[in-house]
Motif scaffolding. Sequence first.
Motif, PDB file in Angstrom:
ATOM      1  N   ASN A   1      -5.798   5.865  -1.907  1.00 13.81           N
ATOM      2  CA  ASN A   1      -4.685   4.948  -1.752  1.00 13.81           C
ATOM      3  C   ASN A   1      -4.287   4.387  -3.107  1.00 13.81           C
ATOM      4  OD1 ASN A   1      -2.747   3.304  -0.501  1.00 13.81           O
ATOM      5  ND2 ASN A   1      -4.153   1.597  -0.427  1.00 13.81           N
TER       6      ASN A   1
ATOM      7  N   CYS B   1      -2.037   0.974  -4.707  1.00 16.31           N
ATOM      8  CA  CYS B   1      -1.379  -0.287  -4.415  1.00 16.31           C
ATOM      9  C   CYS B   1      -0.198  -0.461  -5.360  1.00 16.31           C
ATOM     10  CB  CYS B   1      -2.355  -1.446  -4.559  1.00 16.31           C
ATOM     11  SG  CYS B   1      -3.669  -1.396  -3.347  1.00 16.31           S
TER      12      CYS B   1
ATOM     13  N   THR C   1     -10.873   6.463   1.970  1.00 16.72           N
ATOM     14  CA  THR C   1     -11.568   5.418   1.232  1.00 16.72           C
ATOM     15  C   THR C   1     -10.557   4.779   0.296  1.00 16.72           C
ATOM     16  OG1 THR C   1     -12.211   6.795  -0.650  1.00 16.72           O
ATOM     17  CG2 THR C   1     -13.679   6.814   1.284  1.00 16.72           C
ATOM     18  N   ARG C   2     -10.998   3.876  -0.519  1.00 21.07           N
ATOM     19  CA  ARG C   2     -10.067   3.238  -1.453  1.00 21.07           C
ATOM     20  C   ARG C   2      -9.545   4.213  -2.497  1.00 21.07           C
ATOM     21  NH1 ARG C   2     -12.431   0.913  -6.302  1.00 21.07           N
ATOM     22  NH2 ARG C   2     -14.583   1.567  -6.453  1.00 21.07           N
ATOM     23  N   TRP C   3     -10.181   5.357  -2.662  1.00 21.75           N
ATOM     24  CA  TRP C   3      -9.766   6.333  -3.677  1.00 21.75           C
ATOM     25  C   TRP C   3      -8.547   7.139  -3.241  1.00 21.75           C
ATOM     26  CZ3 TRP C   3     -11.816   4.843  -7.890  1.00 21.75           C
ATOM     27  CH2 TRP C   3     -13.083   4.282  -7.886  1.00 21.75           C
TER      28      TRP C   3
ATOM     29  N   ALA D   1      -3.275   4.806   4.802  1.00 22.70           N
ATOM     30  CA  ALA D   1      -4.179   3.747   4.339  1.00 22.70           C
ATOM     31  C   ALA D   1      -3.738   2.383   4.854  1.00 22.70           C
ATOM     32  CB  ALA D   1      -4.244   3.734   2.821  1.00 22.70           C
TER      33      ALA D   1
ATOM     34  N   LEU E   1       0.877  -1.160   0.000  1.00 24.95           N
ATOM     35  CA  LEU E   1       0.000   0.000   0.000  1.00 24.95           C
ATOM     36  C   LEU E   1       0.912   1.207   0.000  1.00 24.95           C
ATOM     37  CD1 LEU E   1      -2.564  -1.157   2.701  1.00 24.95           C
ATOM     38  CD2 LEU E   1      -2.779  -1.300   0.223  1.00 24.95           C
TER      39      LEU E   1
ATOM     40  N   THR F   1     -10.612   1.138   5.424  1.00 21.16           N
ATOM     41  CA  THR F   1     -10.528   1.240   3.976  1.00 21.16           C
ATOM     42  C   THR F   1     -10.769  -0.099   3.288  1.00 21.16           C
ATOM     43  OG1 THR F   1      -8.141   0.929   4.079  1.00 21.16           O
ATOM     44  CG2 THR F   1      -8.950   3.213   4.012  1.00 21.16           C
ATOM     45  N   SER F   2     -11.154  -1.092   4.035  1.00 22.08           N
ATOM     46  CA  SER F   2     -11.446  -2.433   3.508  1.00 22.08           C
ATOM     47  C   SER F   2     -10.229  -3.104   2.887  1.00 22.08           C
ATOM     48  CB  SER F   2     -12.582  -2.373   2.482  1.00 22.08           C
ATOM     49  OG  SER F   2     -13.743  -1.859   3.078  1.00 22.08           O
ATOM     50  N   ASN F   3      -9.042  -2.728   3.316  1.00 27.56           N
ATOM     51  CA  ASN F   3      -7.828  -3.391   2.863  1.00 27.56           C
ATOM     52  C   ASN F   3      -7.548  -4.593   3.748  1.00 27.56           C
ATOM     53  OD1 ASN F   3      -7.102  -1.515   0.823  1.00 27.56           O
ATOM     54  ND2 ASN F   3      -6.246  -0.151   2.365  1.00 27.56           N
TER      55      ASN F   3
ATOM     56  N   SER G   1      -6.599  -0.430   8.376  1.00 29.93           N
ATOM     57  CA  SER G   1      -7.066  -1.319   7.312  1.00 29.93           C
ATOM     58  C   SER G   1      -8.558  -1.612   7.394  1.00 29.93           C
ATOM     59  CB  SER G   1      -6.272  -2.616   7.323  1.00 29.93           C
ATOM     60  OG  SER G   1      -6.481  -3.285   8.540  1.00 29.93           O
TER      61      SER G   1
END
Length: 120
Positions: free
Chosen positions: A93, A95, A89-91, A13, A8, A20-22, A17
């Motif tokens: 971050n 990967c 949110t996922r936006w 992020a 990540l 952010t649903s990671n 975890s």
Amino acid sequence: MPWGPYALLVRDAALPSQETSNHDYLDTPEIVEDICQSFEDRFGLDLLRACRAATHLCLVRFVSDIPRPDIVPIALAYARAALRAERLTRWENACYEGAGCPATQDRITRIEFLATDACC
């Protein structure tokens, strides 16, 4: 296939975890968890507990020359959320997928060891 290593790229992020649903990479890297679970399913031995006992939580900062045209919008989204004190949110971050090339010692710029209770 030459996948991984994975990371990540936004420090904030990586820490929360659950928000952010990671996957919780600070608990155990996903591939290590998968291997240990398969071993336990097959042989009945808990390697994951031994792995966690023998390792230390850390964040590794590294440089990469893999082109990332998506980074500027992600950085701007992160800056916006940080300035507004919004939850990530996922936006916010990015990967990293190393295409089979590890982050070698000459590319590592910092290793930050975390206290055991910093993320758990």
